[in-house]
Write a protein that holds these residues in place. Structure first.
Motif, PDB file in Angstrom:
ATOM      1  N   GLN A 186       0.835  -1.193   0.000  1.00 53.20           N
ATOM      2  CA  GLN A 186       0.000   0.000   0.000  1.00 53.20           C
ATOM      3  C   GLN A 186       0.875   1.250   0.000  1.00 53.20           C
ATOM      4  O   GLN A 186       2.035   1.217   0.403  1.00 53.20           O
ATOM      5  N   GLU A 187       0.295   2.355  -0.433  1.00 51.85           N
ATOM      6  CA  GLU A 187       0.985   3.644  -0.356  1.00 51.85           C
ATOM      7  C   GLU A 187       1.432   3.842   1.091  1.00 51.85           C
ATOM      8  O   GLU A 187       0.694   3.578   2.026  1.00 51.85           O
ATOM      9  N   GLY A 188       2.678   4.256   1.283  1.00 50.91           N
ATOM     10  CA  GLY A 188       3.239   4.437   2.613  1.00 50.91           C
ATOM     11  C   GLY A 188       4.015   3.239   3.120  1.00 50.91           C
ATOM     12  O   GLY A 188       4.618   3.294   4.192  1.00 50.91           O
ATOM     13  N   THR A 189       4.051   2.138   2.360  1.00 57.98           N
ATOM     14  CA  THR A 189       4.787   0.937   2.770  1.00 57.98           C
ATOM     15  C   THR A 189       6.292   1.189   2.707  1.00 57.98           C
ATOM     16  O   THR A 189       6.799   1.695   1.719  1.00 57.98           O
ATOM     17  N   LEU A 190       6.991   0.843   3.777  1.00 58.70           N
ATOM     18  CA  LEU A 190       8.449   0.913   3.790  1.00 58.70           C
ATOM     19  C   LEU A 190       8.987  -0.199   2.906  1.00 58.70           C
ATOM     20  O   LEU A 190       8.683  -1.377   3.115  1.00 58.70           O
ATOM     21  N   LEU A 191       9.751   0.148   1.881  1.00 53.24           N
ATOM     22  CA  LEU A 191      10.357  -0.846   1.008  1.00 53.24           C
ATOM     23  C   LEU A 191      11.782  -1.158   1.447  1.00 53.24           C
ATOM     24  O   LEU A 191      12.168  -2.314   1.558  1.00 53.24           O
ATOM     25  N   TYR A 192      12.588  -0.110   1.654  1.00 56.29           N
ATOM     26  CA  TYR A 192      13.995  -0.262   2.035  1.00 56.29           C
ATOM     27  C   TYR A 192      14.389   0.812   3.028  1.00 56.29           C
ATOM     28  O   TYR A 192      13.842   1.913   3.014  1.00 56.29           O
ATOM     29  N   THR A 193      15.381   0.509   3.852  1.00 53.14           N
ATOM     30  CA  THR A 193      16.097   1.503   4.637  1.00 53.14           C
ATOM     31  C   THR A 193      17.490   1.570   4.018  1.00 53.14           C
ATOM     32  O   THR A 193      18.091   0.537   3.731  1.00 53.14           O
ATOM     33  N   VAL A 194      17.985   2.787   3.786  1.00 56.30           N
ATOM     34  CA  VAL A 194      19.237   2.986   3.057  1.00 56.30           C
ATOM     35  C   VAL A 194      20.345   3.417   4.022  1.00 56.30           C
ATOM     36  O   VAL A 194      20.162   4.335   4.823  1.00 56.30           O
ATOM     37  N   TYR A 195      21.492   2.729   3.929  1.00 54.43           N
ATOM     38  CA  TYR A 195      22.640   2.997   4.793  1.00 54.43           C
ATOM     39  C   TYR A 195      23.889   3.265   3.946  1.00 54.43           C
ATOM     40  O   TYR A 195      23.959   2.879   2.791  1.00 54.43           O
ATOM     41  N   THR A 196      24.864   3.886   4.586  1.00 57.17           N
ATOM     42  CA  THR A 196      26.196   4.025   4.010  1.00 57.17           C
ATOM     43  C   THR A 196      27.198   3.990   5.164  1.00 57.17           C
ATOM     44  O   THR A 196      26.813   3.948   6.325  1.00 57.17           O
ATOM     45  N   THR A 197      28.478   4.007   4.834  1.00 58.97           N
ATOM     46  CA  THR A 197      29.508   4.038   5.868  1.00 58.97           C
ATOM     47  C   THR A 197      30.243   5.363   5.832  1.00 58.97           C
ATOM     48  O   THR A 197      30.449   5.950   4.761  1.00 58.97           O
ATOM     49  N   SER A 208      33.164   6.831   3.478  1.00 54.45           N
ATOM     50  CA  SER A 208      34.251   5.856   3.488  1.00 54.45           C
ATOM     51  C   SER A 208      33.764   4.564   2.847  1.00 54.45           C
ATOM     52  O   SER A 208      32.583   4.402   2.565  1.00 54.45           O
ATOM     53  N   LEU A 209      34.693   3.663   2.628  1.00 51.32           N
ATOM     54  CA  LEU A 209      34.356   2.363   2.053  1.00 51.32           C
ATOM     55  C   LEU A 209      34.976   1.286   2.926  1.00 51.32           C
ATOM     56  O   LEU A 209      36.184   1.250   3.125  1.00 51.32           O
ATOM     57  N   CYS A 210      34.142   0.422   3.439  1.00 46.19           N
ATOM     58  CA  CYS A 210      34.592  -0.695   4.258  1.00 46.19           C
ATOM     59  C   CYS A 210      34.597  -1.946   3.385  1.00 46.19           C
ATOM     60  O   CYS A 210      33.648  -2.188   2.642  1.00 46.19           O
ATOM     61  N   VAL A 211      35.670  -2.726   3.463  1.00 47.90           N
ATOM     62  CA  VAL A 211      35.748  -3.973   2.706  1.00 47.90           C
ATOM     63  C   VAL A 211      36.112  -5.116   3.651  1.00 47.90           C
ATOM     64  O   VAL A 211      36.782  -4.915   4.655  1.00 47.90           O
ATOM     65  N   ASP A 212      35.657  -6.322   3.311  1.00 53.96           N
ATOM     66  CA  ASP A 212      35.985  -7.490   4.124  1.00 53.96           C
ATOM     67  C   ASP A 212      37.326  -8.069   3.682  1.00 53.96           C
ATOM     68  O   ASP A 212      38.025  -7.488   2.839  1.00 53.96           O
ATOM     69  N   VAL A 226      30.237  -3.966   9.344  1.00 55.03           N
ATOM     70  CA  VAL A 226      31.162  -2.832   9.300  1.00 55.03           C
ATOM     71  C   VAL A 226      31.946  -2.736  10.610  1.00 55.03           C
ATOM     72  O   VAL A 226      33.157  -2.533  10.604  1.00 55.03           O
ATOM     73  N   GLU A 227      31.268  -2.897  11.743  1.00 51.35           N
ATOM     74  CA  GLU A 227      31.939  -2.798  13.040  1.00 51.35           C
ATOM     75  C   GLU A 227      33.040  -3.840  13.187  1.00 51.35           C
ATOM     76  O   GLU A 227      34.064  -3.584  13.807  1.00 51.35           O
ATOM     77  N   THR A 228      32.844  -5.014  12.615  1.00 48.53           N
ATOM     78  CA  THR A 228      33.829  -6.089  12.708  1.00 48.53           C
ATOM     79  C   THR A 228      35.043  -5.820  11.838  1.00 48.53           C
ATOM     80  O   THR A 228      36.183  -5.950  12.285  1.00 48.53           O
ATOM     81  N   TYR A 229      34.816  -5.445  10.598  1.00 51.69           N
ATOM     82  CA  TYR A 229      35.913  -5.297   9.641  1.00 51.69           C
ATOM     83  C   TYR A 229      36.547  -3.911   9.631  1.00 51.69           C
ATOM     84  O   TYR A 229      37.705  -3.771   9.253  1.00 51.69           O
ATOM     85  N   CYS A 230      35.799  -2.912  10.000  1.00 49.39           N
ATOM     86  CA  CYS A 230      36.292  -1.529   9.917  1.00 49.39           C
ATOM     87  C   CYS A 230      35.923  -0.768  11.188  1.00 49.39           C
ATOM     88  O   CYS A 230      34.989   0.048  11.187  1.00 49.39           O
ATOM     89  N   PRO A 231      36.636  -1.007  12.288  1.00 52.13           N
ATOM     90  CA  PRO A 231      36.267  -0.369  13.555  1.00 52.13           C
ATOM     91  C   PRO A 231      36.362   1.156  13.535  1.00 52.13           C
ATOM     92  O   PRO A 231      35.786   1.816  14.392  1.00 52.13           O
ATOM     93  N   ASP A 232      37.049   1.712  12.541  1.00 49.00           N
ATOM     94  CA  ASP A 232      37.159   3.164  12.440  1.00 49.00           C
ATOM     95  C   ASP A 232      36.003   3.784  11.650  1.00 49.00           C
ATOM     96  O   ASP A 232      35.939   4.989  11.455  1.00 49.00           O
ATOM     97  N   GLN A 233      35.072   2.943  11.199  1.00 49.27           N
ATOM     98  CA  GLN A 233      33.932   3.411  10.411  1.00 49.27           C
ATOM     99  C   GLN A 233      32.630   3.029  11.094  1.00 49.27           C
ATOM    100  O   GLN A 233      32.593   2.153  11.944  1.00 49.27           O
ATOM    101  N   GLU A 234      31.570   3.729  10.711  1.00 46.20           N
ATOM    102  CA  GLU A 234      30.263   3.395  11.256  1.00 46.20           C
ATOM    103  C   GLU A 234      29.213   3.428  10.166  1.00 46.20           C
ATOM    104  O   GLU A 234      29.350   4.127   9.163  1.00 46.20           O
ATOM    105  N   LEU A 235      28.177   2.649  10.407  1.00 48.64           N
ATOM    106  CA  LEU A 235      27.044   2.570   9.508  1.00 48.64           C
ATOM    107  C   LEU A 235      26.100   3.717   9.843  1.00 48.64           C
ATOM    108  O   LEU A 235      25.751   3.924  10.997  1.00 48.64           O
TER     109      LEU A 235
END
Length: 137
Positions: free
Chosen positions: A75-86, A95-99, A110-119
């Motif tokens: 329905q109109e108003g339905t949440l489809l996605y939540t969008v994140y970045t680092t 920034s770009l976090c890689v495994d 992100v917290e595991t592989y890139c402790p200096d970055q946040e989501l």
């Protein structure tokens, strides 16, 4: 696999690539030039948890049938996605976090592989009009 649509997706897949957000960040919502634009390096679209629960293992789901059977869920108003970045925790710059394989991450790892970055949550993609099913989805 992707079933009957394999040839369609296969024909276009060779043209896929990275879509930069830098051009879009250069302007505000009114079309005015942004003086100090910041563009995320990568966007991560996290599906609505309801859809994730319903889909389960994607390979076992007939998406077209599920969509036809559940079109009223969209329905109109339905949440489809939540969008994140680092971003860098100290500078708040994109920034770009890689495994360990070099694969980009923009999820809870992100917290595991890139402790200096946040989501960082950028926003939500919400259905702003009725959804109509077609033969393509």
């Amino acid at each position: 696999g992707i079933g009957d649509n394999g040839p369609v997706f296969g024909a276009t897949e060779r043209f896929s690539g990275v879509l930069s957000t830098a051009d879009a960040a250069a302007y505000d919502v009114n079309g005015n030039e942004e003086l100090n634009p910041k563009a995320p390096i990568m966007l991560h679209f996290e599906p609505n948890p309801m859809f994730k629960e319903e889909f389960g293992v994607v390979g076992e789901l007939n998406f077209r049938q599920w969509l036809r059977d559940n079109v009223d869920s969209f329905q109109e108003g339905t949440l489809l996605y939540t969008v994140y970045t680092t971003v860098d925790k100290e500078t708040a710059e994109p920034s770009l976090c890689v495994d360990e394989r070099g694969a980009p991450l923009a999820d809870q790892n992100v917290e595991t592989y890139c402790p200096d970055q946040e989501l960082v949550k950028l926003g939500d993609v919400i259905l702003s009009s009725p959804f109509y099913s077609s033969q393509w989805a």
